[in-house]
Design an enzyme around this catalytic site. Structure first.
Site, PDB file in Angstrom:
ATOM      1  N   CYS A   1      -8.192  -0.167  -1.616  1.00 11.28           N
ATOM      2  CA  CYS A   1      -7.492   0.791  -2.493  1.00 11.28           C
ATOM      3  C   CYS A   1      -6.580   1.620  -1.601  1.00 11.28           C
ATOM      4  O   CYS A   1      -6.823   2.810  -1.380  1.00 11.28           O
ATOM      5  CB  CYS A   1      -8.484   1.655  -3.253  1.00 11.28           C
TER       6      CYS A   1
ATOM      7  N   PRO B   1      -1.793   5.965  -0.969  1.00 12.54           N
ATOM      8  CA  PRO B   1      -0.413   5.823  -0.480  1.00 12.54           C
ATOM      9  C   PRO B   1      -0.277   5.370   0.977  1.00 12.54           C
ATOM     10  O   PRO B   1       0.829   5.341   1.507  1.00 12.54           O
ATOM     11  CB  PRO B   1       0.150   7.238  -0.644  1.00 12.54           C
ATOM     12  N   GLY B   2      -1.371   5.058   1.639  1.00 12.58           N
ATOM     13  CA  GLY B   2      -1.264   4.459   2.960  1.00 12.58           C
ATOM     14  C   GLY B   2      -1.782   5.268   4.121  1.00 12.58           C
ATOM     15  O   GLY B   2      -1.629   4.854   5.267  1.00 12.58           O
ATOM     16  N   GLY B   3      -2.388   6.423   3.857  1.00  9.93           N
ATOM     17  CA  GLY B   3      -2.893   7.239   4.965  1.00  9.93           C
ATOM     18  C   GLY B   3      -3.911   6.500   5.813  1.00  9.93           C
ATOM     19  O   GLY B   3      -3.798   6.433   7.039  1.00  9.93           O
ATOM     20  N   LYS B   4      -4.901   5.926   5.158  1.00 12.29           N
ATOM     21  CA  LYS B   4      -5.942   5.216   5.900  1.00 12.29           C
ATOM     22  C   LYS B   4      -5.445   3.846   6.355  1.00 12.29           C
ATOM     23  O   LYS B   4      -5.803   3.375   7.444  1.00 12.29           O
ATOM     24  CB  LYS B   4      -7.201   5.104   5.044  1.00 12.29           C
TER      25      LYS B   4
ATOM     26  N   ASP C   1      -5.450  -6.055  -8.905  1.00  6.37           N
ATOM     27  CA  ASP C   1      -6.726  -5.380  -9.098  1.00  6.37           C
ATOM     28  C   ASP C   1      -7.699  -5.858  -8.030  1.00  6.37           C
ATOM     29  O   ASP C   1      -7.928  -7.065  -7.894  1.00  6.37           O
ATOM     30  CB  ASP C   1      -7.256  -5.706 -10.493  1.00  6.37           C
TER      31      ASP C   1
ATOM     32  N   CYS D   1     -13.644  10.893  -1.869  1.00  2.30           N
ATOM     33  CA  CYS D   1     -13.348  12.306  -1.616  1.00  2.30           C
ATOM     34  C   CYS D   1     -13.956  13.150  -2.722  1.00  2.30           C
ATOM     35  O   CYS D   1     -13.331  14.077  -3.233  1.00  2.30           O
ATOM     36  CB  CYS D   1     -11.839  12.548  -1.490  1.00  2.30           C
TER      37      CYS D   1
END
Length: 446
Positions: free
Chosen positions: A262, A265-268, A313, A383
């Protein structure tokens, strides 16, 4: 020229019609010319009144002739703006709050109701001068905490399952603060010292945070993030310190295949690629092309080439079966660990929405375990601070899958200080001063 209070009223009206608080503010604030101080005041009034809605309604119930939910909608919003300033802001004199709020009522053509605003606000100030806090609390302990700190009762009850009563109050207080901004330094482009020096020379105050190797916290206002030193060069990314911990728990190695199920937006996703020295394969997944574009944009700015985006998905990727050395499943969740960042989330989530999320989370977990190689690992993270999405879900999964077990981090891992006796990690905002997080690493027993 529009005032800060008029802008706040306009945005609050949009929020009451269903708009998200941050979207409504962004949509409206650019339409008007405001001084920086007025922009800050408008932002404070919007997010503050949304967060404190239950407390402000309780004051209307107490001081008005009608309950808050029976008041005309515009009058209720204006009273929220006024009571919020009287109760939570100390840089505006009481008489100025009363005068400007009455004026706001007149600007909205509320007629004689402007006198109601004047009377209720003045009654609050008289009670405040006479006996301190005018707010009357319910006798029930849960309801009293909910009214005092402005949370629905079910959130208070969920936290009471996890921490002592005194900690619940501290947690409530912490989430009513304005959010802090952390950066994650891109170790492939620069160093923490270089970024710290550049931002300090720019006039900001920055400090290391949380014992996390690549984390810097900006103390105080930061302005437009895109105009800060190192942004265009890909030196850093905005990411809360606790979110950075998740990638350390995954602990990816150069040359591996890693799936971020998942990813947007790409932080991890980008942090995993940085930790792998941009060598190997990082698959960042999401259901929508617009969100996948955010992963691509962040990867491009950070100059990372090992990231591939996959649309679909994450419950339906049979092509991933058995290909991953490591899988990160940072599932969609209720966000109860980030309530300070999303002022309206406490009112949008419900016990029913939690139940729906836990079904989705379990389905994602059941799909992702098939992606892992026999000697690989899977990290599940959220989170949120709701036990049904965290501890209870993982315990149920392990009960149904005896071939999987928790794999705690090494003692020298940045995650180690947050690990519980059960082997998973919990970040408590009121203790560690960062977003609330749950994370657990699991490994198949070979």
């Amino acid at each position: 020229m529009i005032s800060a209070r008029q802008l706040a009223f306009t945005v609050l009206r949009d929020i009451d019609k269903g708009a998200f608080a941050d979207v409504a503010l962004e949509r409206n604030i650019g339409k008007f010319t405001l001084m920086p101080a007025d922009r800050r005041l408008a932002t404070e009034l919007i997010y503050g009144t949304v967060r404190r809605q239950r407390t402000l309604d309780a004051l209307i119930d107490q001081l008005g002739k009608r309950r808050a939910d029976q008041q005309p909608a515009d009058l209720r919003r204006i009273l929220h703006v006024g009571f919020y300033q009287l109760r939570y802001l100390d840089h505006v004199p009481n008489h100025a709050v009363v005068d400007t709020t009455v004026q706001l009522a007149k600007q909205q053509r509320l007629g004689k109701l402007s006198g109601v605003v004047n009377g209720m606000l003045r009654q609050y100030t008289r009670l405040q001068e006479a006996k301190g806090d005018p707010l009357q609390l319910p006798t029930d302990e849960i309801a009293a905490l909910g009214v005092l700190h402005s949370y629905p009762d079910w959130i208070i009850q969920a936290w009471q399952q996890l921490v002592p009563a005194a900690d619940v109050a501290r947690l409530c207080e912490w989430f009513n603060q304005a959010p802090k901004i952390d950066l994650r330094v891109n170790r492939l482009r620069t160093t923490v010292d270089q970024v710290s020096t550049a931002l300090t020379d720019h006039g900001l105050t920055v400090v290391p945070h949380g014992g996390i190797p690549d984390a810097l916290r900006i103390v105080g206002p930061m302005g437009n993030v895109r105009q800060l030193p190192g942004y265009e060069a890909g030196w850093w990314m905005v990411q809360d310190s606790s979110a950075q911990l998740v990638s350390y728990l995954v602990d990816p190695q150069p040359g591996e295949t890693v799936i971020d199920a998942c990813g947007a937006p790409g932080g991890k996703t980008t942090h995993l690629a940085e930790m792998m020295e941009d060598r190997g394969r990082v698959l960042g997944c999401d259901r929508t092309s617009s969100r996948l574009n955010k992963i691509r944009q962040n990867a491009k700015r950070l100059q990372l080439n090992s990231i591939e985006t996959v649309m679909g998905d994450s419950r339906e990727h049979p092509e991933f079966k058995g290909i991953a050395d490591r899988v990160l499943l940072d599932v969609p969740c209720s966000g109860l660990g980030t309530l300070h960042r999303h002022a309206d989330a406490r009112w949008r989530q419900t016990p029913n929405s939690i139940a729906g999320l836990t079904t989705l989370q379990r389905e994602l977990l059941e799909a992702a375990v098939d992606w892992v190689k026999p000697d690989g690992v899977l990290v599940y993270s959220t989170c949120t601070l709701h036990p049904d999405e965290n501890q209870n879900l993982i315990q149920a999964f392990l009960s149904d899958h005896p071939d999987w077990q928790i794999d705690p981090p090494e003692d020298d891992s940045p995650v180690a200080p947050f690990v519980t006796n059960q082997g998973w990690a919990m970040v408590w905002p009121h203790k560690q001063d960062m977003d609330g997080f749950f994370m657990v690493r699991m490994r198949r027993i070979v």
